[in-house]
Write an enzyme that holds these catalytic residues in place. Sequence first.
Site, PDB file in Angstrom:
ATOM      1  N   GLU A  17       0.808  -1.226   0.000  1.00 53.74           N
ATOM      2  CA  GLU A  17       0.000   0.000   0.000  1.00 53.74           C
ATOM      3  C   GLU A  17       0.838   1.272   0.000  1.00 53.74           C
ATOM      4  O   GLU A  17       0.544   2.221   0.735  1.00 53.74           O
ATOM      5  CB  GLU A  17      -0.921  -0.009   1.231  1.00 53.74           C
ATOM      6  CG  GLU A  17      -1.884  -1.171   1.225  1.00 53.74           C
ATOM      7  CD  GLU A  17      -2.761  -1.237   2.471  1.00 53.74           C
ATOM      8  OE1 GLU A  17      -3.973  -1.435   2.309  1.00 53.74           O
ATOM      9  OE2 GLU A  17      -2.232  -1.106   3.592  1.00 53.74           O
TER      10      GLU A  17
HETATM   11  C1  ACM Z   1      -1.953  -5.420   4.002  1.00 52.53           C
HETATM   12  O1  ACM Z   1      -3.020  -5.906   4.404  1.00 52.53           O
HETATM   13  N1  ACM Z   1      -1.842  -4.126   3.776  1.00 52.53           N
HETATM   14  C2  ACM Z   1      -0.789  -6.244   3.763  1.00 52.53           C
END
Ligand code: ACM
Length: 489
Positions: free
Chosen positions: A300
């Site tokens: 992310e």
């Molecule tokens: C995640 O759930 N951002 C690895």
Amino acid sequence: MLLLAVLTGGAGARATPQGVQVIPKPVTVTAGRGWFSASSAVVSVASATPETRRIAADVAGLLGGRVGPGGNVMLALGGPARLGDEGYDLAVTSRAITLAARKPTGLFHGVQTLRQLLPATGARRIPALTIRDYPRFAWRGAMLDVARHFFPVRDVKRFIDLIALYKLNRLHLHLSDDQGWRIAIRSWPRLATHGGSTEVGGGRGGYYTQRQYASIVAYARSLYVEVVPEIDMPGHVHAALSSYPKLACDGKPSPLYTGIDVGFSSLCVDKQLTYAFVDDVVEELAALTPGPWFHIGGDEAAATKPRDYLRFIGRIQRIVEQHGKHVIGWEEIGRARLGPDTLVQHWNLDPAKTALSRRAAEQGARVIMSPAAKTYLDMKYDSSTTLGLRWAGYTSVRDAYVWDPVRQVPGVGARDVIGVEAPLWSETTRSLADVEYLAFPRLIGIAEVGWSPARGRSWAEYRLRLAVQGPRLAALGVNFYRSPEVPWR
Ligand code: ACM
């Protein structure tokens, strides 16, 4: 070719299926005749080392017997190659118990099986049987997010106690995120003292001193669980930037963050200081971590330009390797060129991202399967669950059990998958009781997915075996969810 013995329930003095309701389900179980009475146990070790003696003392404690020579409970190092490092052979007759394994790890797993063969309450006796058992996957993990909410050392050790009962062998600690930095780094002290001073919702947070972290690692090792530390980069770094504004691209001070948004922070890929910082952090944490892995996160990173991300992951991999560790990253690192021995952790629901796990596997990386809809322990069980999130949908106890790690991502098969891991993100969990409620019983099913052969697993049969864990979990004081899907005892 392995034959799965059919248990002949009820008749005469033979072990009944109720007598062998072990989770994870062993590879083969053959019922015998009669029972071994634990009260008569004298435990002997054929291959005495400090480690095997310690395991023998555990067995004696479990059975309520003693350690001594010429006993009727024999532990030995040895056995066929098929057992590998973690498997064991267990033979119980009315007169004796023999537990053999090639490594102490295997003996330890055999002891966990013995534990479940004893009734949770009542007569201390074990049904006569023969078990041959070894894991399907080498990697069987749980992840605790100690960044969104902090969990003190005693909570982490208790969590390790519980996962080891089900033969899980990795504890991944998510040690840093936007909301908190949880490990003391001597060369950058404000990471912990400032960055660790709050958590989601504005609580006091906390951090592990290096001595405390080392004690967690050592405790886990004593239960054959390897700790995998994660420092999430280049995103999920707000607590670090708030601790050291000079790490931010704009150099500006910023207050700590206690919300639950993601994707807004980034290390400054163009600053040399960034790499000195990462090198210091990896050096100190690698020195405290005997296991061979270092998790760099990489998920992310929406606040990092795609080109910068590739450059950053390339450089960080080299830093981790220079400190003697293998890189693990969330599947997003599959975009980058990966070094040898890299592990990627598959998690996303989005098919475009799923392709990144495949791209990583095509580069030779092994894949840890953590599909969010199956393994994310922070997802609600159903619409009535008050704790947890629901962005990956509701995850029932059945959902967490009915899946095969080698059939999750097209092109990522048995050759690529190293195992499974169940992450527990802690946005909503403020106590260990909250963690236990979301983890148990789903984590037990994931432990079986990771250990037991795919053939022979079925929800209809598993839910009956899981029901028997109810009194065991209750006896341990575990705050587990009594899901209506399971006919709890
Ligand atoms: C995640 O759930 N951002 C690895």
